[in-house]
Every structure is written in C-alpha cells, then in structure tokens.
Scaffold this motif. Sequence first.
Motif, short mmCIF file in Angstrom:
data_model
loop_
_atom_site.label_atom_id
_atom_site.label_comp_id
_atom_site.label_asym_id
_atom_site.label_seq_id
_atom_site.Cartn_x
_atom_site.Cartn_y
_atom_site.Cartn_z
N UNK A 147 0.56 -1.28 0.47
CA UNK A 147 0.17 -0.37 0.27
C UNK A 147 0.65 0.87 -0.13
N UNK A 148 1.77 1.25 -0.75
CA UNK A 148 2.55 2.50 -1.01
C UNK A 148 1.52 3.97 -1.39
N UNK A 149 0.93 3.37 -1.90
CA UNK A 149 -0.43 4.59 -2.97
C UNK A 149 -0.58 5.19 -1.32
N UNK A 150 -0.70 4.97 -0.24
CA UNK A 150 -1.51 5.56 0.11
C UNK A 150 -1.14 5.85 2.11
N UNK A 151 -1.98 7.26 2.61
CA UNK A 151 -1.75 8.39 3.47
C UNK A 151 -2.42 8.45 4.08
N UNK A 152 -2.42 8.63 5.29
CA UNK A 152 -3.71 9.20 6.35
C UNK A 152 -2.53 10.44 6.86
N UNK A 153 -4.04 11.87 6.94
CA UNK A 153 -3.46 12.32 7.37
C UNK A 153 -3.80 12.92 8.87
N UNK A 154 -4.59 12.07 8.70
CA UNK A 154 -5.50 11.56 10.85
C UNK A 154 -4.27 10.55 11.47
N UNK A 337 3.62 19.61 -3.01
CA UNK A 337 5.35 19.10 -2.21
C UNK A 337 6.07 17.59 -3.04
N UNK A 338 4.97 16.97 -3.20
CA UNK A 338 5.88 15.67 -3.57
C UNK A 338 5.85 15.70 -4.67
N UNK A 339 5.37 16.58 -5.47
CA UNK A 339 5.14 16.42 -6.94
C UNK A 339 6.73 17.36 -8.19
N UNK A 340 6.68 18.63 -6.55
CA UNK A 340 8.24 19.45 -6.75
C UNK A 340 9.64 18.33 -6.88
N UNK A 341 9.16 17.19 -6.07
CA UNK A 341 10.51 16.25 -5.35
C UNK A 341 10.21 15.62 -6.16
N UNK A 342 9.49 14.88 -6.73
CA UNK A 342 8.84 13.67 -7.89
C UNK A 342 9.37 13.97 -9.27
N UNK A 343 9.14 15.38 -10.10
CA UNK A 343 9.39 16.22 -10.65
C UNK A 343 7.41 15.86 -12.26
N UNK A 357 8.41 10.30 2.17
CA UNK A 357 8.78 11.18 3.36
C UNK A 357 8.72 12.63 3.50
N UNK A 358 6.91 12.95 3.79
CA UNK A 358 6.43 14.13 4.66
C UNK A 358 7.18 13.74 5.81
N UNK A 369 4.90 10.34 8.98
CA UNK A 369 4.18 9.04 8.38
C UNK A 369 4.51 8.07 9.43
N UNK A 370 4.23 7.47 9.91
CA UNK A 370 4.15 6.04 10.24
C UNK A 370 4.84 5.45 9.21
#
Length: 415
Positions: A147-154, A337-343, A357-358, A369-370
């Motif tokens: 699940x490298x796709x998905x990240x939770x703000x909560x 931020x991720x887009x700037x880093x990934x390009x 890596x946020x 993120x954990x």
Amino acid sequence: MKTMSMKRHFRHILLGTALGVMLSAAPALADVVKIGLLAPLTGPAAADGQEFQRGAQMAIDEANSAGGIDGHTFELVVGDVKDQSAANVTSAVERLLGDQDVHFMLTGYASLTNFEIDNMAEAEMPYMLAATSQQTKDIIAPDPEKYACCWSLTPSFDAYNTDVTSFVEKLAAEGKITLPTKKVAIISSDNAYSKTISEGMKKTFKEKGWTITVDELVPFGEVTDWRSILAKVREDVPDVVINTDYLPGNSASFLNQFLEQPTKSLVFLQYAPSVPEFVELTKEKSNGVIYDLLGGALTTPKNPRADEVAGKFKAKFGVESGTYGVALYEMVNVYFDALKKAGDPKDHAAIMKALSETDKQVAEGRLKFDPATHLAMQGDDYIPITFFQIWDGKRTLISPAKYATGEFQAQPWMK
C-alpha cells in the motif's frame, strides 16, 4: 530555372531549421493535471463534502495563480460518494480512476471502512485520506509495501478511545467538575467511525472503574428523535453523557433535546461540533459543548500555520473552516510538495515515495507518517489529540496545555 529551384530549396531548409530551433527553445505547453476528490456532496454528510471541495479547490487555485508547478497546472474533479454506501463509493472511485489525466486522489472520508484503498493500490494511484484511521491501519499494517499508494493525515484513533476518560478525570482532579457516581452514558451510530470510537471508550471507562448506565446504538443515517434514549439517561443520571454520532444534524438534535430537560452531566459530542453547521443548528445552546479532534487545526500562536490557512479560507469563502476545509487544503499541498520532488506527475511511484517522506509543519501540527501503518504520527510533538469547548459560537482549544488558547468552563446546565 534549376538555380532558382535550388535557392528556394536551400531557403526552405534554412527556414525549417530556424523554426525547429525556435520550437525547441520555446517552453512546453503546460499540461493540466487532474486531482480527484471523493466527497459526499449530497446526502447527510454534505456539509463535510462541501468543506472537502472548498479546501482542495483553494489549494489548487493558489497553485494555478502562482503559475503552476514546473509547467503543470491543476484541475479538481469530484466524485460524489453521496450516502457513502459501497455502491456509491465504488462508482465514484471507478469514474475517477478511469480518467487517465487524474494523477492524485484524496478525501476526508469516503466509505468509512476505507475499502477503496485496495482500489488505489491496484491502480497504483497516489491517495491521501483522513478519518477512520483504525480501518486504514487494519488494511495497511499487515503489508505496508503493498500500500505504498496511501497515506493518512489522521493519526491512530487510539487516543479517541482512551483520552476522553483521562480528560474527564483530570478535570475532576483539578476541581473543575465532580464525579459523584462515575457513571457514563454512551450513545453511538452504527457506522465504522462512530462505533469503533464508542467501543474503545466503553473499554477504557470500564477499565478505569466506571459504570456504563446507557449503551445505545442507533442506525446510521438521519436521526431526529433521541427522546427515548434521553429518557433512559434521566432515569439513572450519569456524570458524563457521550454521543459519538458524527453527523452535525443528528448531534444538534441530540443536544437540543437533551436541553429540554438537562441532567447535571458533562456532555461530550464526537466530532460534529467542529462542523460550522452544528452551531448554526444549535445557536446559543451549543455553549459549553466539548468535543475532541485528531488532526484538527491548531489555531494557536504556537502554530501560526493554522491561523494563516484558516484566515485564507474565510477570506475566500466568507465562512469559518471546519476541520476538513483546512485539512484538504493541506493534503493538496502535501501532494504539490511531492510533485516538486518527483518532477513528473505521471511517475506515480516517485510521487508515492515522496509522499512517504513528508515531514512538515501543517495546520494540524507536525506531519510525518508512520511507515508501519501509513498514519500520521500522533503526540504533542506531532499531531496531538485536541479538546475544544464552544462559547458564543467560537471554539476554544482547552487541551493539551501546550496549545491551549483558553480554559475549561463549567457547562451551563451543570451549574
């Protein structure tokens, strides 16, 4: 004739070469990257859905006004999950995933069970969400790499399960309330969010020696009449009354009907009072109500980012932001931020790695993120659980002390 023909041919070559140089030197035409939003724009949670849309759109408008990012501009496309049923969520997810120009998706909450995470993983679609983090954890923790796709703000909901009891007992220890019976009434709605929290609360209260006098579960959806449950509350008056139904209309009806014949009980309502609609429905009756948030904006001098974002939201839309307006704004900016880093927005693997890596200060605290659960890290140094109390339509942050902007005051019906 032959000489003239050769001259024209040579001139065409020169013109073609010059045009090629000009075209190669010209900047590439900006492409439009679509950001897919899952939101309940219709149905009982429409007030939240509107907040989702406003927060995400505000971030996109800002980015586009600044010229975009590396030649990319952005467009928000919305899938209405309506009543959050599996069929409606699936339909919205499939429509957005079927659009080849969508390269990032997000939501405050969509299905509540978060089953759509599997759809995102299969499609390799970068995805951010909030709410129902226990369900997110249950899906991701057994195999985080899948699940490298998905990240939770909560962050983890564990604090929802435990910290209300601790908060109440701390108020008593400080002499701000009394707990003569150590009895609690807990009412919940039959959905993954409300039920998970209420079950956790019941476990914690029991472990700390409390008696649960009312334990009620109502069907998920609109509830307009709470009087039969409130009659049970009044039969054996508890020190604390808790309702974890998160819909603002339901929570407002509960409070209004409780105040028809209030008991001297501390009233705690889960999440719903954070939505502006709640105060509109209860007006001055909301004075004193307590609620908590994981991932709520820390509008305090110790986190100026929250005031900045909240101020921009009000200036743009003319109303205060609830939890999700600010949250969705921040989530879109995490993607930027991720887009700037990934390009490259089409390089989903690089975007997902950059998301993982946020580590930045957002309105809700420090977001990191954990890696084991993909939830935001929780705690006073990351994203804390915060308790608020409403007075005169305004929300005062009363705990933790590190961020507090005011102190607890006795609820009017307890005096």
